[in-house]
Design an enzyme around this catalytic site. Structure first.
Site, mmCIF file in Angstrom:
data_model
loop_
_atom_site.group_PDB
_atom_site.id
_atom_site.type_symbol
_atom_site.label_atom_id
_atom_site.label_comp_id
_atom_site.label_asym_id
_atom_site.label_seq_id
_atom_site.Cartn_x
_atom_site.Cartn_y
_atom_site.Cartn_z
ATOM 1 N N LYS A 1 0.846 -1.200 0.000
ATOM 2 C CA LYS A 1 0.000 0.000 0.000
ATOM 3 C C LYS A 1 0.876 1.243 0.000
ATOM 4 O O LYS A 1 1.703 1.431 0.893
ATOM 5 C CB LYS A 1 -0.906 -0.002 1.227
ATOM 6 C CG LYS A 1 -1.749 1.273 1.391
ATOM 7 C CD LYS A 1 -2.515 1.261 2.707
ATOM 8 C CE LYS A 1 -3.198 2.586 2.987
ATOM 9 N NZ LYS A 1 -3.862 2.614 4.307
ATOM 10 N N ASP B 1 -2.720 10.553 3.344
ATOM 11 C CA ASP B 1 -4.122 10.181 3.511
ATOM 12 C C ASP B 1 -4.838 11.205 4.376
ATOM 13 O O ASP B 1 -4.710 11.209 5.599
ATOM 14 C CB ASP B 1 -4.237 8.795 4.143
ATOM 15 C CG ASP B 1 -5.681 8.369 4.321
ATOM 16 O OD1 ASP B 1 -6.556 8.926 3.625
ATOM 17 O OD2 ASP B 1 -5.924 7.467 5.136
ATOM 18 N N LYS C 1 -10.196 13.215 7.965
ATOM 19 C CA LYS C 1 -9.737 12.868 9.302
ATOM 20 C C LYS C 1 -9.717 14.105 10.202
ATOM 21 O O LYS C 1 -9.513 15.224 9.722
ATOM 22 C CB LYS C 1 -8.314 12.304 9.240
ATOM 23 C CG LYS C 1 -8.147 11.001 8.496
ATOM 24 C CD LYS C 1 -6.676 10.614 8.460
ATOM 25 C CE LYS C 1 -6.449 9.342 7.655
ATOM 26 N NZ LYS C 1 -6.948 8.149 8.367
ATOM 27 N N ASP D 1 1.519 6.425 5.489
ATOM 28 C CA ASP D 1 0.549 5.494 4.932
ATOM 29 C C ASP D 1 1.062 4.799 3.677
ATOM 30 O O ASP D 1 0.344 4.024 3.070
ATOM 31 C CB ASP D 1 -0.764 6.235 4.632
ATOM 32 C CG ASP D 1 -1.985 5.368 4.871
ATOM 33 O OD1 ASP D 1 -1.847 4.293 5.484
ATOM 34 O OD2 ASP D 1 -3.079 5.761 4.439
ATOM 35 N N ASP E 1 -12.239 7.139 3.821
ATOM 36 C CA ASP E 1 -11.042 6.979 4.641
ATOM 37 C C ASP E 1 -10.655 5.512 4.780
ATOM 38 O O ASP E 1 -9.728 5.176 5.521
ATOM 39 C CB ASP E 1 -11.256 7.605 6.018
ATOM 40 C CG ASP E 1 -9.948 7.791 6.777
ATOM 41 O OD1 ASP E 1 -8.889 7.836 6.115
ATOM 42 O OD2 ASP E 1 -9.983 7.882 8.019
ATOM 43 N N GLU F 1 -9.515 3.842 2.186
ATOM 44 C CA GLU F 1 -9.020 3.841 0.801
ATOM 45 C C GLU F 1 -7.980 2.769 0.537
ATOM 46 O O GLU F 1 -7.828 2.285 -0.585
ATOM 47 C CB GLU F 1 -8.428 5.225 0.474
ATOM 48 C CG GLU F 1 -7.011 5.490 0.940
ATOM 49 C CD GLU F 1 -6.805 5.407 2.443
ATOM 50 O OE1 GLU F 1 -5.716 4.978 2.859
ATOM 51 O OE2 GLU F 1 -7.726 5.773 3.213
ATOM 52 N N ARG G 1 -7.673 -0.382 1.296
ATOM 53 C CA ARG G 1 -8.146 -1.684 0.818
ATOM 54 C C ARG G 1 -8.550 -1.644 -0.651
ATOM 55 O O ARG G 1 -8.498 -2.665 -1.337
ATOM 56 C CB ARG G 1 -9.295 -2.177 1.701
ATOM 57 C CG ARG G 1 -10.556 -1.348 1.629
ATOM 58 C CD ARG G 1 -11.491 -1.627 2.791
ATOM 59 N NE ARG G 1 -10.920 -1.156 4.041
ATOM 60 C CZ ARG G 1 -11.488 -1.360 5.233
ATOM 61 N NH1 ARG G 1 -12.630 -2.027 5.316
ATOM 62 N NH2 ARG G 1 -10.904 -0.898 6.322
#
Length: 499
Positions: free
Chosen positions: A263, A268, A275, A286, A345, A347, A349
């Site tokens: 990933k 993010d 967030k 991230d 949020d 994202e 996956r």
């Protein structure tokens, strides 16, 4: 820059620092480990006592995690690190040398030190562990200043009576793995205005250029043509378009095929489901999964491991704008399955699902994905333990064995039918999340499983907790980006290669 690493049968005559050990023997009796007759003679001549006596006088003990500095001898600083019981394990040695080198490198005003590690290393596993601990403990992220800070440590020499081919291989492996971890840490520590999908992809290509690794970078046009609906949706809100980096290492004669997926969300914000400010500050980390995968591929190739590796790094920046994807959108993924998005949020996956599905087309024996995927995993396992979810007991054993050999901490989590059923949707093939907040790490794992081809072994590593160390440094783990999973992935490749 990672220090150089060498092997010697005796303590070099001129060193800036020497790291010795203190172990517990004979019912907790402390014993100094690694000194030499020559060092003792010189110490007695200068101070009137042996090194062991001085170590006891300044309070050096065998307790793990302790480091004591001794008076310098002709400009050479001596340090004693606690080893615990005399029957040490590789993980104890790795942690102890990490503690020692952090103390040495952390001295005020030091630069380009040469350091000898003398811990009576007697076998290749201990030699490799000491090399990794020392190099990783010496790590410092270079601050982005007009004038660069000097390198604290530039050479580490491991002292061992064993210098056969296996010992030399252990030193070479420790250097290769540590260099890869350094790069993963450097990427994760880089500010997001400097590391974004395009620049990250370029950096990956540059890092791999000297290895027998084929690199292909899919830009936004290629992603659209290929039908990567998850990656495009997540990256659609940013002016910096997403990328998918494909890496292939295929040594002649390899019989096992490992696929790695990382990933790479370079920042993010949460997208439209933005967030809170306090949770957004660390979101440059991230992309730690992609950093680990890219670095591991480089190390596997540099070590010449006889295993085929195909890897994917899914890179995107998740920002809110007029072109952002929304909660409730239905996305068509790379393999044709449709997904009802439940939260912008969540994202990670989505980009991972596209990349896992693509990896499945390469017909690997095993797919391992690495991601800072869920806060729920951090709630369950804390900040130092990663989560493991697999689709088979043999795969679980394989990954846990690799993690143990690498000295990284993962804990297996269950994948149940109840969690799989949380993904039911009335408007698409599945939802990207459950209907409630409970078991979020398991639901995310169940979602990723839907994109693994039938019959292919799969493991998911959720590194949301250990990817960033927000507390004080410990062992060979610095504050900030840790480079977690690199060592485990390299150890796994070594197992598959029969080493």
């Amino acid at each position: 820059m990672c220090p150089d690493l060498s092997l010697s049968t005796s303590l070099p005559k001129r060193q800036d620092a020497v790291l010795l050990g203190m172990a517990s023997i004979n019912k907790d009796e402390p014993a100094l480990v690694g000194t030499s007759p020559e060092l003792d003679k010189a110490y007695q001549k200068t101070f009137g006592v042996t090194v062991a006596a001085m170590a006891t006088a300044v309070g050096a003990v065998a307790k793990q995690g302790t480091v004591k500095a001794l008076p310098a001898l002709d400009g050479t600083r001596l340090f004693v690190v606690g080893l615990g019981d005399a029957d040490v394990t590789p993980d104890v040695v790795r942690t102890a040398t990490g503690n020692g080198l952090r103390a040495i490198a952390g001295q005020e005003g030091v630069e380009k030190l040469s350091v000898a590690v003398s811990l009576e290393l007697s076998d290749p596993e201990l030699i490799q562990a000491a090399g990794e601990g020392a190099l990783l403990g010496a790590y410092r992220f270079a601050p982005l200043k007009a004038e660069a800070d000097p390198v604290a440590v530039h050479l580490v020499t491991l002292v061992s009576p064993v210098t056969n081919a296996a010992a030399k291989d252990a030193v070479a492996t420790a250097a290769i793995v540590s260099e890869a971890v350094y790069q993963a840490r450097n990427w994760t520590n880089t500010p997001p205005n400097l590391l974004y999908p395009e620049s990250f992809a370029n950096a990956a290509r540059a890092f791999l250029k000297d290895q027998k690794v084929t690199v292909e970078v899919l830009d936004e046009k290629a992603l659209e043509k290929g039908g990567y609906g998850g990656i495009l949706a997540v990256g659609g809100g940013s002016s910096r378009a997403p990328r998918l980096v494909r890496m292939s290492y295929a040594p002649r004669g390899a019989t096992a095929h490992l696929a790695l997926v990382g990933k790479g969300i370079t920042f993010d914000s949460g997208g439209l489901d933005i967030k809170p400010a306090g949770q957004m500050a660390g979101m440059k980390y991230d992309m730690s999964g992609a950093a680990a995968v890219i670095a591991a591929v480089q190390a596997i190739a540099a070590a010449g491991l006889n295993v085929k590796v195909t890897a994917y790094a899914a890179m995107a920046e998740n920002l809110p704008s007029g072109t952002s994807y929304r909660s409730g959108d239905v996305l068509t993924m790379f393999d044709g399955q449709t997904v009802e998005n439940y939260n912008t949020d969540a994202e990670g996956r989505l980009v991972m699902a596209d990349a896992i599905a693509r990896a499945g087309q390469d017909s690997p024996d095993l797919i391992v994905d690495v991601a800072t995927l869920t806060g729920a995993c951090m709630v369950a396992l804390g900040l130092r333990t990663g989560g493991l979810i697999t689709n088979g007991e043999e795969t679980s054993d394989l990954l846990l064995d690799a993690a143990e050999a690498a000295g990284e901490d993962f804990w297996e989590l269950p994948l149940t039918e109840h969690m799989r059923n949380q993904l039911k949707s009335t408007v698409a093939d599945m939802r990207s999340g459950g209907s409630n907040r409970w078991g979020g790490a398991l639901v995310a794992g169940a979602f990723l499983e839907r994109f693994v081809p039938e019959g292919v072994s799969w493991a998911h590593l959720d590194i949301a907790g250990p990817a960033e160390n927000v507390e004080e440094a410990y062992g060979c783990t610095p504050k900030g980006g840790t480079g977690v999973a690199v060592r485990t992935l390299v150890a796994l490749a070594g197992q598959l290669a029969g080493r």
